[in-house]
Design a protein around this motif. Structure first.
Motif, PDB file in Angstrom:
ATOM      1  N   LEU A  35       0.920  -1.269   0.054  1.00 17.47           N
ATOM      2  CA  LEU A  35       0.063  -0.127  -0.045  1.00 17.47           C
ATOM      3  C   LEU A  35       0.820   1.059   0.171  1.00 17.47           C
ATOM      4  N   CYS A  36       1.892   1.333   0.950  1.00 16.11           N
ATOM      5  CA  CYS A  36       2.816   2.460   0.962  1.00 16.11           C
ATOM      6  C   CYS A  36       3.469   2.587  -0.422  1.00 16.11           C
ATOM      7  N   SER A  37       3.953   1.637  -1.081  1.00 15.99           N
ATOM      8  CA  SER A  37       4.591   1.935  -2.145  1.00 15.99           C
ATOM      9  C   SER A  37       3.802   2.162  -3.349  1.00 15.99           C
ATOM     10  N   ARG A  38       2.563   2.188  -3.158  1.00 18.26           N
ATOM     11  CA  ARG A  38       1.456   2.649  -4.346  1.00 18.26           C
ATOM     12  C   ARG A  38       0.722   3.810  -3.901  1.00 18.26           C
ATOM     13  N   LEU A  39       1.036   4.492  -2.784  1.00 15.29           N
ATOM     14  CA  LEU A  39       0.610   5.680  -2.311  1.00 15.29           C
ATOM     15  C   LEU A  39       1.465   6.767  -2.743  1.00 15.29           C
ATOM     16  N   GLU A  40       1.293   7.686  -3.632  1.00 15.51           N
ATOM     17  CA  GLU A  40       2.231   8.724  -4.117  1.00 15.51           C
ATOM     18  C   GLU A  40       2.220   9.520  -2.883  1.00 15.51           C
ATOM     19  N   THR A  41       1.298  10.060  -2.292  1.00 16.43           N
ATOM     20  CA  THR A  41       1.439  10.979  -1.169  1.00 16.43           C
ATOM     21  C   THR A  41       2.273  10.006   0.042  1.00 16.43           C
ATOM     22  N   GLY A  42       3.236  10.893   0.613  1.00 15.66           N
ATOM     23  CA  GLY A  42       4.028  10.118   1.636  1.00 15.66           C
ATOM     24  C   GLY A  42       3.228   9.913   2.816  1.00 15.66           C
ATOM     25  N   ALA A  43       2.496   8.798   3.045  1.00 11.96           N
ATOM     26  CA  ALA A  43       1.629   8.274   4.055  1.00 11.96           C
ATOM     27  C   ALA A  43       2.630   7.894   5.347  1.00 11.96           C
ATOM     28  N   ASP A  44       1.906   8.235   6.583  1.00 13.17           N
ATOM     29  CA  ASP A  44       2.809   7.792   7.365  1.00 13.17           C
ATOM     30  C   ASP A  44       2.711   6.270   7.645  1.00 13.17           C
ATOM     31  N   ARG A  45       3.869   5.691   7.918  1.00 13.11           N
ATOM     32  CA  ARG A  45       3.884   4.296   7.855  1.00 13.11           C
ATOM     33  C   ARG A  45       3.006   3.810   9.115  1.00 13.11           C
ATOM     34  N   ASP A  46       3.085   4.472  10.348  1.00 15.96           N
ATOM     35  CA  ASP A  46       2.160   3.957  11.527  1.00 15.96           C
ATOM     36  C   ASP A  46       0.917   4.025  11.258  1.00 15.96           C
ATOM     37  N   GLU A  47       0.476   5.084  10.475  1.00 16.27           N
ATOM     38  CA  GLU A  47      -0.960   5.139  10.190  1.00 16.27           C
ATOM     39  C   GLU A  47      -1.477   4.084   9.144  1.00 16.27           C
ATOM     40  N   VAL A  48      -0.619   3.926   8.420  1.00 14.11           N
ATOM     41  CA  VAL A  48      -1.002   2.831   7.423  1.00 14.11           C
ATOM     42  C   VAL A  48      -1.134   1.372   7.987  1.00 14.11           C
ATOM     43  N   ARG A  49      -0.313   1.295   8.939  1.00 14.42           N
ATOM     44  CA  ARG A  49      -0.172   0.026   9.689  1.00 14.42           C
ATOM     45  C   ARG A  49      -1.444  -0.129  10.368  1.00 14.42           C
ATOM     46  N   PHE A  50      -1.795   1.032  11.028  1.00 15.19           N
ATOM     47  CA  PHE A  50      -3.119   0.750  11.875  1.00 15.19           C
ATOM     48  C   PHE A  50      -4.315   0.680  10.870  1.00 15.19           C
ATOM     49  N   LEU A  51      -4.473   1.238   9.855  1.00 15.39           N
ATOM     50  CA  LEU A  51      -5.333   1.270   9.038  1.00 15.39           C
ATOM     51  C   LEU A  51      -5.451  -0.254   8.450  1.00 15.39           C
ATOM     52  N   VAL A  52      -4.351  -0.728   8.166  1.00 14.57           N
ATOM     53  CA  VAL A  52      -4.519  -2.232   7.662  1.00 14.57           C
ATOM     54  C   VAL A  52      -4.993  -3.038   8.859  1.00 14.57           C
ATOM     55  N   ALA A  53      -4.692  -2.863  10.114  1.00 18.67           N
ATOM     56  CA  ALA A  53      -5.032  -3.664  11.153  1.00 18.67           C
ATOM     57  C   ALA A  53      -6.338  -3.672  11.366  1.00 18.67           C
ATOM     58  N   VAL A  54      -6.781  -2.310  11.231  1.00 20.40           N
ATOM     59  CA  VAL A  54      -8.388  -2.260  11.524  1.00 20.40           C
ATOM     60  C   VAL A  54      -9.344  -2.923  10.406  1.00 20.40           C
ATOM     61  N   TYR A  55      -8.811  -2.818   9.045  1.00 18.70           N
ATOM     62  CA  TYR A  55      -9.588  -3.459   7.966  1.00 18.70           C
ATOM     63  C   TYR A  55      -9.381  -4.912   8.185  1.00 18.70           C
ATOM     64  N   MET A  56      -8.379  -5.358   8.797  1.00 14.71           N
ATOM     65  CA  MET A  56      -8.123  -6.861   9.122  1.00 14.71           C
ATOM     66  C   MET A  56      -8.964  -7.305  10.137  1.00 14.71           C
ATOM     67  N   ALA A  57      -9.137  -6.370  11.066  1.00 14.34           N
ATOM     68  CA  ALA A  57     -10.138  -6.857  12.015  1.00 14.34           C
ATOM     69  C   ALA A  57     -11.587  -6.919  11.762  1.00 14.34           C
ATOM     70  N   ALA A  58     -11.865  -5.882  10.820  1.00 15.58           N
ATOM     71  CA  ALA A  58     -13.025  -6.053   9.835  1.00 15.58           C
ATOM     72  C   ALA A  58     -13.289  -7.230   9.207  1.00 15.58           C
ATOM     73  N   LEU A  59     -12.284  -7.555   8.378  1.00 20.36           N
ATOM     74  CA  LEU A  59     -12.371  -9.088   7.750  1.00 20.36           C
ATOM     75  C   LEU A  59     -12.636 -10.226   8.661  1.00 20.36           C
ATOM     76  N   ARG A  60     -11.882 -10.297   9.750  1.00 20.22           N
ATOM     77  CA  ARG A  60     -11.765 -11.238  10.738  1.00 20.22           C
ATOM     78  C   ARG A  60     -13.416 -11.254  11.262  1.00 20.22           C
ATOM     79  N   VAL A  61     -14.027 -10.242  11.854  1.00 20.65           N
ATOM     80  CA  VAL A  61     -15.110 -10.353  12.445  1.00 20.65           C
ATOM     81  C   VAL A  61     -16.311 -10.568  11.407  1.00 20.65           C
ATOM     82  N   SER A  62     -15.922 -10.172   9.984  1.00 20.03           N
ATOM     83  CA  SER A  62     -16.894 -10.532   9.057  1.00 20.03           C
ATOM     84  C   SER A  62     -16.942 -11.939   8.695  1.00 20.03           C
ATOM     85  N   ILE A  63     -15.833 -12.555   8.772  1.00 23.80           N
ATOM     86  CA  ILE A  63     -15.638 -14.116   8.555  1.00 23.80           C
ATOM     87  C   ILE A  63     -16.429 -14.891   9.489  1.00 23.80           C
TER      88      ILE A  63
END
Lengths: 211, 211
Positions: free
Chosen positions: A155-183
């Motif tokens: 995700l970071c590599s495909r984001l032109e805007t220099g996104a904060d690594r820690d924020e991306v990590r958080f977002l990914v974790a949050v979406y992963m949580a969504a996937l997990r509870v959805s399953i």
DNA sequence: TAATATAATGTCACTGAGTGACAAAAGTCA
DNA sequence: TGACTTTTGTCACTCAGTGACATTATATTA
């Protein structure tokens, strides 16, 4: 520390495989036979009550050979989940540059959901075992989350805007949580339940988050 | 399937314990000695390179006795995390009725962060091992998430508005993800890093979600 | 304090997962 | 067919974990 990101034989097969010699065909048959027998026995007698020897006997091979197909007893169960997660990483790497982190994540996780959707019967069985076997529940969690760092990188590599690594990590974790509870939710529902739909209901509430 | 929610001896001690007989004192000493030796050996030789026998030798006891204090080798590492999570559940049960799910979750998870904050040295060590040992990483994930159902129950029971169970489950999972990545981030930072602060930075962005 | 009850520890024998080494068997290809 | 490579089986081993039972240490009470 074991295999980490080693792939099991099945994953090494190139998508479109030519004729394939006798050796290859036998290997695939053996692998399939092991998985089939293992799942059947886990269902019948329970995961912990089934020994590798039981499985090996069921397919008439030595228990030593079992470990040439699966690095551990657990791996018979986690394989499909792991390879689905790997598909997700590949999907993100190959997708066109995303408009926003949320857009990208909705897209990958939607894709992952659609992949899991295809495997319902196997997943029902696997998660039923996980429900009775903490070590397997633990493994499934790990198998899902294990993909996070790679997803972040992609995700970071495909984001032109220099996104904060820690924020991306958080977002990914949050979406992963969504996937997990959805399953989990989806597997508790009837056979005609729609995972993609369940996931979107949850994800929609995430995308209103400020970046 | 093992102990599930069985407690280890340490957790059975009543907070304010009276004199305590010789037996009790010896048990606590033994438990402490095991933990100390185990952590030291794990650090020195690596988790997988350290056998139960090594630990037992280090504290001059039989390996059989080790298993009377810890149900498994892994449990030496996960114990503190598990009991912290249990504290969180208790905290939520005893807290005054929350204004909203988000308010309640910010409160519990803030509390959890403050508890973890106190254990930094031990956690640094444990997560270093987890980083080298997938089975331990897996266990830590499980130990965190394991508390989710109880947290959901506690939260639902204290919410006057009949909140949708699945939505609460989702929210709890999302906040748990926030805690998890906050801990990871915090442990990567210097010794004066502030976990509560890291967590709040992430949580603040969650509370703008629509309920 | 001595006798007795109870709880902790050690010993032993066992199951089961997983691995390394090497020999036997089967598949591949000239 | 024969030489070469891969797969399989066998054997011996380490280590986690458990049940059963004897032994030792602590607790209790007469």
């Amino acid at each position: 520390m074991k295999e980490e990101f080693e792939m099991n034989p099945k994953e090494n097969i190139h998508p479109i495989e030519a004729p394939a010699g006798l050796r290859e065909r036998k290997k695939r048959l053996a692998q399939a036979a092991i998985e089939e027998a293992a799942l059947r026995l886990f269902q019948q007698k329970g995961y912990e009550q089934t020994s590798i020897q039981d499985i090996a006997d069921a397919v008439t091979m030595s228990s030593r050979t079992f470990f040439r197909y699966y690095a551990s007893k657990e791996e018979v169960l986690s394989g499909p989940i792991r390879s689905t997660q790997l598909d997700g990483i590949r999907y993100l790497l190959e997708a066109e540059p995303p408009a926003s982190p949320h857009a990208a994540l909705q897209s990958v996780f939607g894709y992952l959901a659609s992949q899991y959707e295809k495997q319902r019967p196997g997943l029902v069985l696997r998660y039923r075992i996980a429900g009775q076997t903490p070590s397997i529940a633990s493994l499934f969690l790990y198998t899902l989350m294990e993909a996070e760092p790679a997803l972040c990188d992609a995700l970071c590599s495909r984001l032109e805007t220099g996104a904060d690594r820690d924020e991306v990590r958080f977002l990914v974790a949050v979406y992963m949580a969504a996937l997990r509870v959805s399953i989990e939710e989806w597997l508790e529902q009837g056979d005609d339940a729609d995972l993609v739909n369940v996931l979107h209901r949850h994800m929609d509430r995430l995308s209103s988050m400020p970046d």
